[in-house]
Enzyme design. Structure first.
Site, PDB file in Angstrom:
ATOM      1  N   ALA A 234       1.425  -5.893 -11.097  1.00  0.00           N
ATOM      2  CA  ALA A 234       2.063  -5.753  -9.774  1.00  0.00           C
ATOM      3  C   ALA A 234       1.030  -5.958  -8.674  1.00  0.00           C
ATOM      4  O   ALA A 234      -0.082  -6.420  -8.939  1.00  0.00           O
ATOM      5  CB  ALA A 234       2.712  -4.386  -9.660  1.00  0.00           C
ATOM      6  N   ASN A 235       1.389  -5.630  -7.459  1.00  0.00           N
ATOM      7  CA  ASN A 235       0.439  -5.728  -6.340  1.00  0.00           C
ATOM      8  C   ASN A 235       0.674  -4.547  -5.399  1.00  0.00           C
ATOM      9  O   ASN A 235       1.542  -3.713  -5.630  1.00  0.00           O
ATOM     10  CB  ASN A 235       0.589  -7.073  -5.625  1.00  0.00           C
ATOM     11  CG  ASN A 235       2.010  -7.295  -5.158  1.00  0.00           C
ATOM     12  OD1 ASN A 235       2.528  -6.545  -4.336  1.00  0.00           O
ATOM     13  ND2 ASN A 235       2.671  -8.314  -5.700  1.00  0.00           N
ATOM     14  N   HIS A 236      -0.105  -4.509  -4.315  1.00  0.00           N
ATOM     15  CA  HIS A 236      -0.090  -3.323  -3.440  1.00  0.00           C
ATOM     16  C   HIS A 236       1.065  -3.292  -2.436  1.00  0.00           C
ATOM     17  O   HIS A 236       1.147  -2.366  -1.638  1.00  0.00           O
ATOM     18  CB  HIS A 236      -1.387  -3.264  -2.643  1.00  0.00           C
ATOM     19  CG  HIS A 236      -2.570  -2.874  -3.462  1.00  0.00           C
ATOM     20  ND1 HIS A 236      -2.647  -1.672  -4.125  1.00  0.00           N
ATOM     21  CD2 HIS A 236      -3.725  -3.529  -3.730  1.00  0.00           C
ATOM     22  CE1 HIS A 236      -3.793  -1.604  -4.758  1.00  0.00           C
ATOM     23  NE2 HIS A 236      -4.472  -2.724  -4.541  1.00  0.00           N
ATOM     24  N   ALA A 302       6.046  -9.763  -1.642  1.00  0.00           N
ATOM     25  CA  ALA A 302       4.789 -10.228  -2.236  1.00  0.00           C
ATOM     26  C   ALA A 302       5.110 -10.552  -3.691  1.00  0.00           C
ATOM     27  O   ALA A 302       4.953  -9.711  -4.582  1.00  0.00           O
ATOM     28  CB  ALA A 302       3.734  -9.144  -2.136  1.00  0.00           C
TER      29      ALA A 302
END
Ligand code: CTP
Length: 427
Positions: A234-236, A302
């Site tokens: 995943a990402n932030h 994102a």
């Protein structure tokens, strides 16, 4: 449109419930400068108006409170006057001074009577005027919302229901009662609506119609690319910017379809259609399906650029010293919508660490977008998870706009202004 239910969707939904809390730090701009009159009557739920007052003031509203004598037994006027920053009014005459209920009724942009007791409800329905609150209500020229609070049997009594109908017929807005534990100790219908929900209902009455007829698709949040049933890439991203955009579009009159990756931040208006997804692939499918009915698409998510080629059905065990993961490219949603678009506006985001404008311009062209909103990455701005953002808006004309570091709700409204300039020639 219903998002596919996978095991992980269910997991994520339960966690969303768990972690969701009202985020009034990321307050929006609708209530800023609005004059709100609160009328409080005698009910145990009156203590909750302390929090409503706080929420309204935090959201930039000017608050004036009027109480009945009975209400002062349940909540202190001193607390309310401190929080509202205005003297709380109770009597028609105070120290030989007449309280000008007509001026108050005309001052307000909206009046909310909460909690509304069975007794005052009946008096309002019949136009009685034996205290200041009732005089202000009868003098109010603005919209009036009312939030009843009483025991279930009183609420369901035909006389009460007739009075409620009369108030609605007179143009007042009912804030429906909740179910739960009541002051009598019984459980049932009759609880006053919670202050967070009242705030949303208040915001709804200030909804503009500038973007009426526009159907806006917004992608938001991160995506989770599953490796096995317990792990993912995943990402932030938190989804705060996408949520702020969805709410701002709704507040400007647009219909909004919100496709969200796993995020605890979701738009608060129930009229916004929310489609929850997990992976980039699910987000792609949902966006493609929705796109033909939309007039504007904003791709704020994102989206993971790569996803594991193989997803294990069972948990991967720790056997070897090294572990190699092979990834494949995900489908680019923005690029696809840029290709498919007919009359729609398609808007993308960019986040770059170097050559910001050059790369953002490249994205604008390659993805056939109308605007790219470039998130600024500098020491003062951390776009992930923050309530603030600083952006540069680019179009094929070059840099159109550079913002300061502002609340995401303000950034959302600036983006909307740019869109209005483009689609509403007289804006
Ligand atoms: N985007 C998308 N689908 C993808 C990847 C990105 O819709 N599979 C959208 C994002 O929502 C954003 C824009 O494309 O609006 C730019 O995303 P970004 O990750 O900055 O750019 P990429 O095209 O992925 O390129 P790179 O990561 O190399 O900068």
């Amino acid at each position: 449109m219903i998002a596919r239910k996978t095991a992980s969707t269910k997991y994520y939904e339960s966690h969303t419930q768990l972690f969701y809390k009202f985020d009034y730090k990321n307050k929006n701009v609708v209530l800023k400068g609005k004059k709100i009159l609160i009328g409080i009557t005698g009910s145990i739920a009156a203590y909750k108006i302390i929090y409503l007052t706080r929420l309204l003031v935090k959201n930039g509203a000017e608050v004036q409170i009027v109480m009945t004598e009975a209400a002062t037994k349940f909540v202190s006027p001193l607390v309310l006057s401190t929080l509202s920053k205005n003297k709380v009014l109770i009597n028609l005459f105070d120290d030989d001074v007449w309280a000008n209920h007509v001026a108050l009724g005309r001052w307000a942009d909206a009046m909310i009577i909460a909690p509304l007791s069975c007794n005052t409800l009946a008096k309002m329905a019949h136009g009685l005027c034996d205290n200041l609150l009732l005089a202000v209500y009868l003098s109010a020229t603005c919209k009036v919302l009312f939030a009843p609070a009483m025991d279930e049997d009183m609420w369901h009594h035909p006389a009460t229901q007739k009075n409620v109908d009369a108030l609605i017929k007179n143009g007042n807005i009912l804030l429906g009662v909740d179910s739960g534990e009541l002051a009598s100790g019984l459980t049932g219908e009759g609880r006053m609506m919670e202050p967070e929900k009242m705030l949303i209902e208040l915001k709804k009455i200030f909804r503009k119609d500038d973007l009426k007829g526009q159907i806006v698709l917004i992608t938001s949040g991160p995506t989770y690319e599953l490796l096995d049933p317990v792990r993912f890439i995943a990402n932030h991203s938190t989804g705060k910017m996408g949520t702020a955009l969805a709410e701002a579009f709704y507040e400007n009159g647009a219909d909004v379809i919100f496709i969200s990756g796993p995020s605890v931040y979701l738009p608060e208006y129930e009229d916004i259609k929310i489609i929850k997804v997990i992976s980039a692939d699910e987000m792609y499918e949902q966006a493609i399906a929705v796109f033909p009915q939309t007039t504007i698409a904003i791709l704020a998510a994102a989206v993971a650029d790569y996803t594991p080629i193989e997803k294990s059905e069972i948990k991967i065990k720790k056997n070897e010293n090294e572990f190699t993961l092979t990834l494949k490219k995900t489908k680019d949603i923005l690029k696809k919508l840029g290709k498919l678009k007919e009359n729609q506006l398609v808007i993308g985001f960019a986040l770059e660490t170097n050559n910001e404008i050059e790369y953002a311009n490249k994205k604008l062209k390659e993805k056939n977008a109308d605007f790219i909103i470039l998130n600024s990455l500098n020491s003062k701005n951390e776009p992930f998870g923050s309530d603030n953002n600083k952006v540069t808006i680019l179009s094929n004309k070059g840099v159109e706009f550079e913002s300061d570091l502002l609340k995401k709700s303000k950034i959302a409204n600036l983006v909307i202004e740019k869109i209005k300039e483009k689609i509403l020639p007289n804006a």
